[in-house]
Design a protein around this motif. Structure first.
Motif, PDB file in Angstrom:
ATOM      1  N   TYR A   1       0.806  -1.219   0.000  1.00  0.00           N
ATOM      2  CA  TYR A   1       0.000   0.000   0.000  1.00  0.00           C
ATOM      3  C   TYR A   1       0.845   1.277   0.000  1.00  0.00           C
ATOM      4  CZ  TYR A   1      -3.668   3.339   1.204  1.00  0.00           C
ATOM      5  OH  TYR A   1      -4.530   4.413   1.184  1.00  0.00           O
ATOM      6  N   ASP A   2       1.746   1.415   0.941  1.00  0.00           N
ATOM      7  CA  ASP A   2       2.458   2.684   1.117  1.00  0.00           C
ATOM      8  C   ASP A   2       3.239   3.126  -0.118  1.00  0.00           C
ATOM      9  OD1 ASP A   2       1.398   2.660   3.626  1.00  0.00           O
ATOM     10  OD2 ASP A   2       3.295   2.877   4.691  1.00  0.00           O
ATOM     11  N   LYS A   3       3.861   2.178  -0.810  1.00  0.00           N
ATOM     12  CA  LYS A   3       4.661   2.562  -1.979  1.00  0.00           C
ATOM     13  C   LYS A   3       3.803   2.857  -3.205  1.00  0.00           C
ATOM     14  CE  LYS A   3       5.773  -2.282  -3.021  1.00  0.00           C
ATOM     15  NZ  LYS A   3       6.865  -3.273  -3.032  1.00  0.00           N
ATOM     16  N   ASN A   4       2.526   2.508  -3.154  1.00  0.00           N
ATOM     17  CA  ASN A   4       1.615   2.788  -4.264  1.00  0.00           C
ATOM     18  C   ASN A   4       0.642   3.935  -3.969  1.00  0.00           C
ATOM     19  OD1 ASN A   4       1.800   0.538  -6.534  1.00  0.00           O
ATOM     20  ND2 ASN A   4       2.152  -0.477  -4.569  1.00  0.00           N
ATOM     21  N   ALA A   5       0.407   4.208  -2.693  1.00  0.00           N
ATOM     22  CA  ALA A   5      -0.599   5.204  -2.300  1.00  0.00           C
ATOM     23  C   ALA A   5      -0.027   6.619  -2.337  1.00  0.00           C
ATOM     24  CB  ALA A   5      -1.137   4.873  -0.915  1.00  0.00           C
ATOM     25  N   VAL A   6       0.401   7.040  -3.515  1.00  0.00           N
ATOM     26  CA  VAL A   6       1.035   8.355  -3.691  1.00  0.00           C
ATOM     27  C   VAL A   6       0.050   9.483  -3.396  1.00  0.00           C
ATOM     28  CG1 VAL A   6       2.175   9.878  -5.352  1.00  0.00           C
ATOM     29  CG2 VAL A   6       2.576   7.419  -5.449  1.00  0.00           C
TER      30      VAL A   6
ATOM     31  N   VAL B   1     -10.747  11.919  12.745  1.00  0.00           N
ATOM     32  CA  VAL B   1      -9.967  12.207  11.546  1.00  0.00           C
ATOM     33  C   VAL B   1      -9.871  10.963  10.668  1.00  0.00           C
ATOM     34  CG1 VAL B   1      -7.781  11.655  12.726  1.00  0.00           C
ATOM     35  CG2 VAL B   1      -7.768  13.242  10.773  1.00  0.00           C
ATOM     36  N   SER B   2      -9.807  11.174   9.361  1.00  0.00           N
ATOM     37  CA  SER B   2      -9.763  10.025   8.454  1.00  0.00           C
ATOM     38  C   SER B   2      -9.199  10.442   7.104  1.00  0.00           C
ATOM     39  CB  SER B   2     -11.177   9.459   8.269  1.00  0.00           C
ATOM     40  OG  SER B   2     -11.153   8.314   7.438  1.00  0.00           O
ATOM     41  N   ASN B   3      -8.439   9.551   6.498  1.00  0.00           N
ATOM     42  CA  ASN B   3      -7.841   9.824   5.191  1.00  0.00           C
ATOM     43  C   ASN B   3      -8.264   8.775   4.170  1.00  0.00           C
ATOM     44  OD1 ASN B   3      -6.026  11.063   3.285  1.00  0.00           O
ATOM     45  ND2 ASN B   3      -4.552   9.436   3.697  1.00  0.00           N
ATOM     46  N   ALA B   4      -8.871   9.231   3.079  1.00  0.00           N
ATOM     47  CA  ALA B   4      -9.213   8.369   1.938  1.00  0.00           C
ATOM     48  C   ALA B   4     -10.065   7.173   2.328  1.00  0.00           C
ATOM     49  CB  ALA B   4      -7.938   7.904   1.239  1.00  0.00           C
ATOM     50  N   MET B   5     -11.069   7.424   3.152  1.00  0.00           N
ATOM     51  CA  MET B   5     -11.950   6.338   3.586  1.00  0.00           C
ATOM     52  C   MET B   5     -13.428   6.689   3.478  1.00  0.00           C
ATOM     53  SD  MET B   5     -13.940   4.936   6.170  1.00  0.00           S
ATOM     54  CE  MET B   5     -13.593   5.416   7.833  1.00  0.00           C
ATOM     55  N   PHE B   6     -13.797   7.959   3.614  1.00  0.00           N
ATOM     56  CA  PHE B   6     -15.211   8.342   3.680  1.00  0.00           C
ATOM     57  C   PHE B   6     -15.980   8.025   2.398  1.00  0.00           C
ATOM     58  CE2 PHE B   6     -16.039  11.466   7.367  1.00  0.00           C
ATOM     59  CZ  PHE B   6     -15.271  10.701   8.223  1.00  0.00           C
ATOM     60  N   GLN B   7     -15.275   7.830   1.285  1.00  0.00           N
ATOM     61  CA  GLN B   7     -15.975   7.507   0.031  1.00  0.00           C
ATOM     62  C   GLN B   7     -16.657   6.139   0.095  1.00  0.00           C
ATOM     63  OE1 GLN B   7     -12.699   7.817   0.333  1.00  0.00           O
ATOM     64  NE2 GLN B   7     -11.626   6.101  -0.597  1.00  0.00           N
ATOM     65  N   TRP B   8     -16.280   5.330   1.075  1.00  0.00           N
ATOM     66  CA  TRP B   8     -16.875   4.002   1.202  1.00  0.00           C
ATOM     67  C   TRP B   8     -18.205   4.026   1.957  1.00  0.00           C
ATOM     68  CZ3 TRP B   8     -14.999   0.561  -1.968  1.00  0.00           C
ATOM     69  CH2 TRP B   8     -13.656   0.649  -2.372  1.00  0.00           C
ATOM     70  N   PHE B   9     -18.548   5.166   2.580  1.00  0.00           N
ATOM     71  CA  PHE B   9     -19.844   5.273   3.257  1.00  0.00           C
ATOM     72  C   PHE B   9     -20.949   5.337   2.204  1.00  0.00           C
ATOM     73  CE2 PHE B   9     -17.621   7.629   6.953  1.00  0.00           C
ATOM     74  CZ  PHE B   9     -17.484   6.452   7.674  1.00  0.00           C
TER      75      PHE B   9
ATOM     76  N   PRO C   1      -2.105  -0.188 -19.355  1.00  0.00           N
ATOM     77  CA  PRO C   1      -3.330  -0.310 -18.561  1.00  0.00           C
ATOM     78  C   PRO C   1      -3.189  -1.368 -17.457  1.00  0.00           C
ATOM     79  CG  PRO C   1      -3.868  -0.206 -20.885  1.00  0.00           C
ATOM     80  CD  PRO C   1      -2.377  -0.373 -20.797  1.00  0.00           C
ATOM     81  N   LEU C   2      -2.404  -2.402 -17.732  1.00  0.00           N
ATOM     82  CA  LEU C   2      -2.199  -3.457 -16.740  1.00  0.00           C
ATOM     83  C   LEU C   2      -1.468  -2.912 -15.516  1.00  0.00           C
ATOM     84  CD1 LEU C   2      -2.953  -6.445 -16.604  1.00  0.00           C
ATOM     85  CD2 LEU C   2      -0.645  -7.000 -17.394  1.00  0.00           C
ATOM     86  N   GLU C   3      -0.510  -2.025 -15.761  1.00  0.00           N
ATOM     87  CA  GLU C   3       0.210  -1.382 -14.661  1.00  0.00           C
ATOM     88  C   GLU C   3      -0.750  -0.512 -13.847  1.00  0.00           C
ATOM     89  OE1 GLU C   3       2.997   2.058 -15.241  1.00  0.00           O
ATOM     90  OE2 GLU C   3       4.514   0.551 -14.747  1.00  0.00           O
ATOM     91  N   LEU C   4      -1.648   0.144 -14.534  1.00  0.00           N
ATOM     92  CA  LEU C   4      -2.670   0.957 -13.870  1.00  0.00           C
ATOM     93  C   LEU C   4      -3.549   0.091 -12.964  1.00  0.00           C
ATOM     94  CD1 LEU C   4      -4.892   3.647 -15.549  1.00  0.00           C
ATOM     95  CD2 LEU C   4      -5.965   1.794 -14.278  1.00  0.00           C
ATOM     96  N   LEU C   5      -3.978  -1.055 -13.477  1.00  0.00           N
ATOM     97  CA  LEU C   5      -4.802  -1.969 -12.686  1.00  0.00           C
ATOM     98  C   LEU C   5      -4.043  -2.481 -11.465  1.00  0.00           C
ATOM     99  CD1 LEU C   5      -6.654  -4.137 -15.368  1.00  0.00           C
ATOM    100  CD2 LEU C   5      -7.603  -2.329 -13.927  1.00  0.00           C
ATOM    101  N   ALA C   6      -2.758  -2.743 -11.645  1.00  0.00           N
ATOM    102  CA  ALA C   6      -1.928  -3.211 -10.527  1.00  0.00           C
ATOM    103  C   ALA C   6      -1.856  -2.135  -9.449  1.00  0.00           C
ATOM    104  CB  ALA C   6      -0.530  -3.565 -11.022  1.00  0.00           C
ATOM    105  N   HIS C   7      -1.738  -0.882  -9.875  1.00  0.00           N
ATOM    106  CA  HIS C   7      -1.716   0.240  -8.937  1.00  0.00           C
ATOM    107  C   HIS C   7      -3.003   0.272  -8.109  1.00  0.00           C
ATOM    108  CE1 HIS C   7      -1.651   4.349  -7.384  1.00  0.00           C
ATOM    109  NE2 HIS C   7      -2.837   4.511  -7.931  1.00  0.00           N
ATOM    110  N   MET C   8      -4.130   0.128  -8.772  1.00  0.00           N
ATOM    111  CA  MET C   8      -5.408   0.141  -8.074  1.00  0.00           C
ATOM    112  C   MET C   8      -5.524  -1.041  -7.109  1.00  0.00           C
ATOM    113  SD  MET C   8      -8.018   1.404 -11.090  1.00  0.00           S
ATOM    114  CE  MET C   8      -9.367   1.727  -9.955  1.00  0.00           C
ATOM    115  N   LYS C   9      -5.053  -2.171  -7.541  1.00  0.00           N
ATOM    116  CA  LYS C   9      -5.090  -3.360  -6.696  1.00  0.00           C
ATOM    117  C   LYS C   9      -4.243  -3.177  -5.444  1.00  0.00           C
ATOM    118  CE  LYS C   9      -3.968  -8.312  -6.747  1.00  0.00           C
ATOM    119  NZ  LYS C   9      -3.391  -9.428  -7.556  1.00  0.00           N
ATOM    120  N   HIS C  10      -3.065  -2.577  -5.610  1.00  0.00           N
ATOM    121  CA  HIS C  10      -2.149  -2.404  -4.485  1.00  0.00           C
ATOM    122  C   HIS C  10      -2.556  -1.296  -3.531  1.00  0.00           C
ATOM    123  CE1 HIS C  10       0.373  -5.465  -6.024  1.00  0.00           C
ATOM    124  NE2 HIS C  10       0.929  -4.766  -6.988  1.00  0.00           N
ATOM    125  N   THR C  11      -3.565  -0.510  -3.917  1.00  0.00           N
ATOM    126  CA  THR C  11      -4.093   0.489  -2.993  1.00  0.00           C
ATOM    127  C   THR C  11      -5.460   0.053  -2.447  1.00  0.00           C
ATOM    128  OG1 THR C  11      -4.941   1.756  -4.883  1.00  0.00           O
ATOM    129  CG2 THR C  11      -2.852   2.472  -3.937  1.00  0.00           C
TER     130      THR C  11
END
Length: 245
Positions: A19-24, A110-118, A193-203
């Motif tokens: 997560y950390d290395k992909n969550a830019v 406080v919360s970071n990048a989580m409220f969109q799941w509500f 596009p495959l690299e893009l999908l991998a990025h999404m998966k790793h976040t």
């Protein structure tokens, strides 16, 4: 995209090691959130972080504020191990953020990048306000409807994102004062596009529902993406909001 709690938990649990290395972008929003929060106050006796994950926000927050009691919540039990690196004495609560019960009222939620799941932001705000002290602060980052717009154009799938104005109006209607609000865009470029999908998966974000994520679907997605976007791009549209209850 799925908002099924069990699926969300599964996806984020699988992604934690990468997560950390992909969550830019998530790292950027965490940084900006703390910077703006410090303009409001640097002293919060009781703090509750929702969706603590790998501690991306936690490590920035605890270096910057004074606190007495730090509570952290996440769907994934393993999050406790990450958060304890930065807050050894953390009170960790595993489970649904909207079912968190604490003995004390919070000075800061406080919360970071989580409220969109509500799925129901209005209901979430009502519940969170019951855990805040009078004049307590709610500070969070989330994403606007244009988030991952390229993926949505290809697949038709998206979360029920709220606009900055919708979020502000809901908070005001629930008795909050908006102290800070910002929306912006961040674009990420990929080789394929495959690299893009991998990025999404790793976040921890799966762009298609788990049931349809097959080799055939991946291939079709990549072909469509390459045709529409010869240079694969992914747009993030973060929102930062700080409000007083």
């Amino acid at each position: 995209m799925s908002t099924d709690i069990k699926n969300i938990k599964k996806q984020f649990e699988k992604s934690m090691s990468d997560y950390d290395k992909n969550a830019v972008v998530q790292d950027l929003t965490a940084s900006k959130l703390v910077i703006e929060l410090l303009k409001v106050s640097s002293d919060f006796e009781n703090v509750l972080e929702l969706g603590s994950g790998t501690g991306l926000l936690t490590k920035r927050l605890v270096k910057s504020i004074k606190y007495k009691n730090f509570y952290a919540n996440d769907l994934v039990e393993k999050s406790k191990m990450y958060v304890q690196k930065f807050v050894p004495e953390v009170n960790f609560i595993c489970g649904n953020a909207l079912k968190v019960k604490t003995a004390k009222k919070m000075d800061l939620i406080v919360s970071n990048a989580m409220f969109q799941w509500f799925e129901n932001f209005e209901k979430a705000v009502e519940i969170l306000k019951t855990n805040l002290k009078p004049d307590g602060v709610l500070a969070f980052t989330t994403f606007a409807p244009s988030n991952f717009k390229e993926v949505t154009e290809i697949t038709g799938l998206t979360l029920k994102y709220k606009s900055k104005e919708e979020l502000e109006n809901t908070l005001k209607n629930k008795g909050f004062e908006i102290l800070y609000s910002e929306g912006f865009y961040e674009e990420m470029n990929f080789k394929t596009p495959l690299e893009l999908l991998a990025h999404m998966k790793h976040t921890g974000v799966n762009s298609l529902s788990e049931k349809t994520w097959t080799v055939k679907k991946v291939k079709e997605f990549c072909e469509k993406y390459s045709k529409k976007y010869p240079k694969p791009i992914l747009t993030y549209s973060p929102i930062i909001i700080i409000a007083r209850g």
